[in-house]
Write a protein that holds these residues in place. Structure first.
Motif, mmCIF file in Angstrom:
data_model
loop_
_atom_site.group_PDB
_atom_site.id
_atom_site.type_symbol
_atom_site.label_atom_id
_atom_site.label_comp_id
_atom_site.label_asym_id
_atom_site.label_seq_id
_atom_site.Cartn_x
_atom_site.Cartn_y
_atom_site.Cartn_z
ATOM 1 N N GLN A 42 0.829 -1.205 0.000
ATOM 2 C CA GLN A 42 0.000 0.000 0.000
ATOM 3 C C GLN A 42 0.866 1.259 0.000
ATOM 4 O O GLN A 42 0.560 2.234 -0.715
ATOM 5 C CB GLN A 42 -0.927 0.001 1.210
ATOM 6 C CG GLN A 42 -1.762 1.264 1.385
ATOM 7 C CD GLN A 42 -2.713 1.506 0.219
ATOM 8 O OE1 GLN A 42 -3.162 0.558 -0.422
ATOM 9 N NE2 GLN A 42 -3.008 2.773 -0.059
ATOM 10 N N ARG A 45 2.176 1.649 -3.518
ATOM 11 C CA ARG A 45 1.118 2.087 -4.446
ATOM 12 C C ARG A 45 0.831 3.575 -4.265
ATOM 13 O O ARG A 45 0.634 4.309 -5.244
ATOM 14 C CB ARG A 45 -0.154 1.253 -4.234
ATOM 15 C CG ARG A 45 -0.078 -0.146 -4.823
ATOM 16 C CD ARG A 45 -1.461 -0.784 -4.886
ATOM 17 N NE ARG A 45 -2.041 -0.957 -3.559
ATOM 18 C CZ ARG A 45 -1.887 -2.055 -2.813
ATOM 19 N NH1 ARG A 45 -1.165 -3.069 -3.277
ATOM 20 N NH2 ARG A 45 -2.466 -2.150 -1.626
ATOM 21 N N GLN A 46 0.781 4.026 -3.015
ATOM 22 C CA GLN A 46 0.517 5.431 -2.752
ATOM 23 C C GLN A 46 1.644 6.309 -3.291
ATOM 24 O O GLN A 46 1.412 7.375 -3.867
ATOM 25 C CB GLN A 46 0.346 5.663 -1.244
ATOM 26 C CG GLN A 46 -0.039 7.090 -0.875
ATOM 27 C CD GLN A 46 -1.381 7.503 -1.451
ATOM 28 O OE1 GLN A 46 -2.290 6.698 -1.578
ATOM 29 N NE2 GLN A 46 -1.500 8.783 -1.822
ATOM 30 N N HIS A 49 1.318 6.567 -6.954
ATOM 31 C CA HIS A 49 0.212 7.474 -7.288
ATOM 32 C C HIS A 49 0.651 8.926 -7.151
ATOM 33 O O HIS A 49 0.328 9.774 -8.009
ATOM 34 C CB HIS A 49 -0.982 7.183 -6.380
ATOM 35 C CG HIS A 49 -2.112 8.147 -6.541
ATOM 36 N ND1 HIS A 49 -2.950 8.137 -7.641
ATOM 37 C CD2 HIS A 49 -2.539 9.174 -5.736
ATOM 38 C CE1 HIS A 49 -3.845 9.105 -7.515
ATOM 39 N NE2 HIS A 49 -3.621 9.740 -6.365
ATOM 40 N N GLU A 50 1.375 9.244 -6.082
ATOM 41 C CA GLU A 50 1.814 10.616 -5.858
ATOM 42 C C GLU A 50 2.773 11.086 -6.953
ATOM 43 O O GLU A 50 2.753 12.257 -7.355
ATOM 44 C CB GLU A 50 2.489 10.732 -4.487
ATOM 45 C CG GLU A 50 1.523 10.573 -3.320
ATOM 46 C CD GLU A 50 2.235 10.440 -1.993
ATOM 47 O OE1 GLU A 50 3.471 10.217 -2.002
ATOM 48 O OE2 GLU A 50 1.561 10.552 -0.947
ATOM 49 N N ASP A 52 3.011 9.612 -9.967
ATOM 50 C CA ASP A 52 2.403 9.317 -11.272
ATOM 51 C C ASP A 52 3.347 8.514 -12.166
ATOM 52 O O ASP A 52 3.456 8.749 -13.365
ATOM 53 C CB ASP A 52 1.982 10.619 -11.976
ATOM 54 C CG ASP A 52 1.015 10.349 -13.136
ATOM 55 O OD1 ASP A 52 0.319 9.312 -13.092
ATOM 56 O OD2 ASP A 52 0.975 11.153 -14.084
#
Length: 318
Positions: A42, A45-46, A49-50, A52
């Motif tokens: 997790q 993944r975060q 995402h931050e 990109d």
């Protein structure tokens, strides 16, 4: 631990990425970081995402870091080193030494270097608590990275980080000769410096492969002398190894500063120069952390112990 920009960025996620890279799997990183594998995933993944960008990609039934993640690691290592340096600057400016120093060493370094260093600290830094941990070199780097260890006494080993690795600072502590340990009535006892190849056809006592650093060092020394040792018995504890040698079960290489029970009828023979094998002991810290007061004190104490270390008298034959 966060930096405000157009979004909130958590530096701990970079730390998780560095540990996954060092230990090789999400599961191993989770165990070292005291998290669940799902929590580690997790975090990554975060982070992806931050930023990109993808950071993990499938590799069979496992995952591996993407090229983007490997590029990110170079920046993460620089950030971590600056963070360690900042901690040292703040601690020194406050005139405060952190309360606990965690020093690790492989088995034979504990008695000869780590314990004398801690005794030195008890005299010169009485307010500094020290925790000693027995850790083989192969495991030390991951534990340094996670913060479980502040200083590790290590040996150069196959697969270990190079001296210019951006995550660590490694400095020579001691160059230690290796001696040939033989039974007291061995044909070479009492002959002075000997060539290692003179015992090429004898049985050897070594640790099992992959169990400790000394097995790798011994195998490399024998290879340099032109032979592969014929391993008759496997053992790690030096008292047990010396007892086997005393019983005529084989020979071995012994670091000169390692003590063996005085009552055993064994002789430590120096090996002939210029090809006499040595092992180099290093201090390893997280890059940027050496100016932190407690780590600086520990390094100074280890250097003092190395400078005053004396070799045990080589017992004569007879």
């Amino acid at each position: 631990m966060t930096v405000q920009s157009s979004y909130m960025f958590d530096l701990r996620r970079l730390h998780v990425l560095r540990v996954v890279h060092q230990l090789g799997t999400v599961t191993a990183a989770a165990g070292s970081l005291h998290l669940t594998p799902s929590a580690v995933s997790q975090q990554l993944r975060q982070l992806a995402h931050e930023l990109d960008v993808p950071l993990l990609e499938p590799d069979g039934r496992r995952v591996r870091l993407t090229p983007a993640a490997l590029r990110l690691l170079r920046h993460a290592d620089e950030i971590a080193a600056r963070w360690e340096a900042a901690r040292g600057d703040l601690q020194a400016g406050a005139g405060r030494v952190p309360g606990v120093l965690r020093v690790a060493g492989f088995t034979s370094s504990l008695r000869t270097l780590v314990v004398p260093a801690v005794e030195h600290l008890r005299v010169h830094q009485p307010d500094l608590a020290v925790r000693i941990m027995e850790v083989e070199t192969v495991s030390a780097f991951g534990r340094l990275l996670t913060g479980d260890i502040d200083i590790a006494v290590t040996l150069p080993n196959q697969g270990g980080p190079p001296l210019d690795d951006p995550r660590f600072e490694q400095e020579t502590l001691l160059d230690e000769p290796l001696d040939l340990l033989v039974p007291r009535h061995h044909r070479l006892a009492g002959t002075g410096p000997v060539a290692l190849e003179e015992v090429a056809h004898e049985p050897w006592i070594l640790p099992a492969p992959g169990t400790c650093d000394h097995q790798e060092i011994s195998a490399a020394a024998c290879a340099a002398a032109g032979f592969t040792p014929k391993v008759a018995h496997e053992a790690m504890d030096w008292s047990a190894v010396a007892a086997m040698v005393a019983g005529g079960l084989g020979v071995c290489l012994k670091p000169r500063l390692v003590r063996v029970p005085a009552e055993l009828p064994v002789v430590a023979l120096p090996l002939a120069a210029p090809a006499a094998p040595r092992r180099r002991l290093l201090t390893c810290t997280r890059r940027g952390s050496r100016a932190q007061p407690h780590i600086a004190a520990g390094l100074e104490a280890l250097a003092s112990a190395a400078a005053t270390a004396t070799a045990p008298r080589i017992r004569p034959a007879g």
